[in-house]
Design an enzyme around this catalytic site. Structure first.
Site, PDB file in Angstrom:
ATOM      1  N   ARG A   1      -1.448  -2.105   1.891  1.00  0.00           N
ATOM      2  CA  ARG A   1      -2.725  -2.742   1.577  1.00  0.00           C
ATOM      3  C   ARG A   1      -3.892  -1.831   1.924  1.00  0.00           C
ATOM      4  NH1 ARG A   1      -2.195  -7.812   5.070  1.00  0.00           N
ATOM      5  NH2 ARG A   1      -4.335  -8.228   4.448  1.00  0.00           N
TER       6      ARG A   1
ATOM      7  N   LYS B   1     -13.379  -9.787   8.150  1.00  0.00           N
ATOM      8  CA  LYS B   1     -14.379 -10.308   7.193  1.00  0.00           C
ATOM      9  C   LYS B   1     -14.474 -11.824   7.280  1.00  0.00           C
ATOM     10  CE  LYS B   1     -12.422  -8.522   3.543  1.00  0.00           C
ATOM     11  NZ  LYS B   1     -11.324  -7.787   4.193  1.00  0.00           N
TER      12      LYS B   1
ATOM     13  N   ARG C   1     -13.511  -6.711  -5.437  1.00  0.00           N
ATOM     14  CA  ARG C   1     -12.597  -5.737  -4.838  1.00  0.00           C
ATOM     15  C   ARG C   1     -12.406  -4.515  -5.728  1.00  0.00           C
ATOM     16  NH1 ARG C   1      -7.551  -8.517  -1.849  1.00  0.00           N
ATOM     17  NH2 ARG C   1      -7.537  -6.445  -0.898  1.00  0.00           N
TER      18      ARG C   1
ATOM     19  N   ARG D   1       1.936 -14.440   8.978  1.00  0.00           N
ATOM     20  CA  ARG D   1       1.799 -14.323   7.528  1.00  0.00           C
ATOM     21  C   ARG D   1       2.870 -13.394   6.988  1.00  0.00           C
ATOM     22  NH1 ARG D   1      -4.470 -13.124   6.198  1.00  0.00           N
ATOM     23  NH2 ARG D   1      -3.396 -11.654   4.844  1.00  0.00           N
TER      24      ARG D   1
ATOM     25  N   ARG E   1      -1.780 -10.866  14.157  1.00  0.00           N
ATOM     26  CA  ARG E   1      -2.317 -12.127  13.630  1.00  0.00           C
ATOM     27  C   ARG E   1      -1.271 -13.240  13.645  1.00  0.00           C
ATOM     28  NH1 ARG E   1      -5.918 -10.622   8.343  1.00  0.00           N
ATOM     29  NH2 ARG E   1      -3.916  -9.886   7.570  1.00  0.00           N
TER      30      ARG E   1
END
Length: 295
Positions: free
Chosen positions: A241, A75, A152, A230, A186
């Site tokens: 998640r 996103k 959300r 992260r 990531r």
């Protein structure tokens, strides 16, 4: 943008009123605020805003778009590119949360516990952070927006719908095995803050179906030695998640689908392949799309 400032002002005022009437226990940061958009925010509606029809190039218009999609789908990547192309701010609530975490402010400890467990940040906290961001943008004269990470929940969507007319909701979709690999790959440069991905995703098609190839997005040499991961990009947290997204945010897709505002976009591969097709789906012409897709 003025309508969104009314949104957060009304939501924060409503939250404060509710907290005054509830017990000390329900005033905890971990208890999301309870807001009724039909009664609390009806007066804040903005009837002067006209919806943007997707037909025609939206360049130069003050678009009011929302990006939906599972965590890690991209996103932020695509919203930021569209932000630069259309000249409207990209507001990512995930970035707002991470900035607050890095600030060591009063919310940082509570937020770190929530984020590290893969939980959704309470509505009240998100609205407060969004309010600060909008106030700063208003001072700079920003108009229009691309929201990434908000709404959300259906309650957040109802609040947003009560004060402004969202033009378009783009729902990015990616198969779950690719999502997991993408999240685990990531990396962030600890010096410049840019995002990279070391995962090379090569999924073969089954029974004659299409496969998927997403090459890694590797850093330049000066960032290669400064990459960090992260704290919430572990397999356990990513799966949690995704589970929470399916339970909490999938209904938001239905909310906008029922209103005829949802554009479903299945990512066919990496940026090079997906970016031009996304522009085509949005009816946006970009003379530099081939160059920007390769960046």
């Amino acid at each position: 943008m003025a309508a969104l400032r009314r949104l957060v002002s009304a939501a924060r005022a409503s939250s404060a009123s509710l907290r005054h009437r509830t017990s000390a226990c329900s005033r905890s940061l971990y208890s999301p605020s309870t807001l009724d958009p039909q009664t609390d925010l009806k007066a804040a509606a903005a009837p002067d805003l006209q919806p943007l029809h997707r037909r025609g190039d939206p360049k130069g218009r003050n678009v009011q778009w929302v990006f939906l999609g599972c965590p890690g789908v991209g996103k932020g990547t695509y919203a930021s590119r569209l932000s630069a192309l259309l000249g409207v701010p990209h507001i990512a609530t995930g970035d707002l949360v991470r900035d607050e975490l890095a600030s060591s402010g009063p919310l940082s400890f509570q937020l770190s516990e929530i984020v590290n467990q893969g939980k959704l940040v309470p509505d009240e906290t998100i609205i407060d952070l969004l309010s600060k961001r909008l106030e700063a943008g208003g001072i700079k004269g920003e108009t229009g927006f691309i929201l990434d990470g908000f709404p959300r929940t259906v309650r957040q969507a109802e609040i947003l719908e009560g004060v402004t007319d969202i033009d378009l909701v783009v729902n990015l979709k990616l198969r779950e095995d690719a999502l997991l690999a993408k999240c685990l790959g990531r990396r962030i440069c600890s010096e410049c803050g840019k995002n990279y991905n070391i995962a090379c995703i090569d999924i073969k098609g089954e029974d004659g179906g299409p496969g998927m190839y997403m090459p890694p997005l590797l850093p330049p040499p000066h960032c290669a030695t400064k990459l960090i991961t992260r704290s919430d990009d572990t397999e356990e947290v990513v799966k949690e998640r995704l589970s929470i997204y399916n339970k909490m945010t999938k209904p938001v897709e239905e909310f906008y689908r029922a209103r005829g505002k949802l554009l479903e976009f299945d990512l066919p591969g990496g940026i090079r392949e997906s970016w031009p097709k996304l522009l085509q789906a949005l009816n946006i012409e970009d003379g530099d799309d081939k160059r920007s897709a390769a960046v």
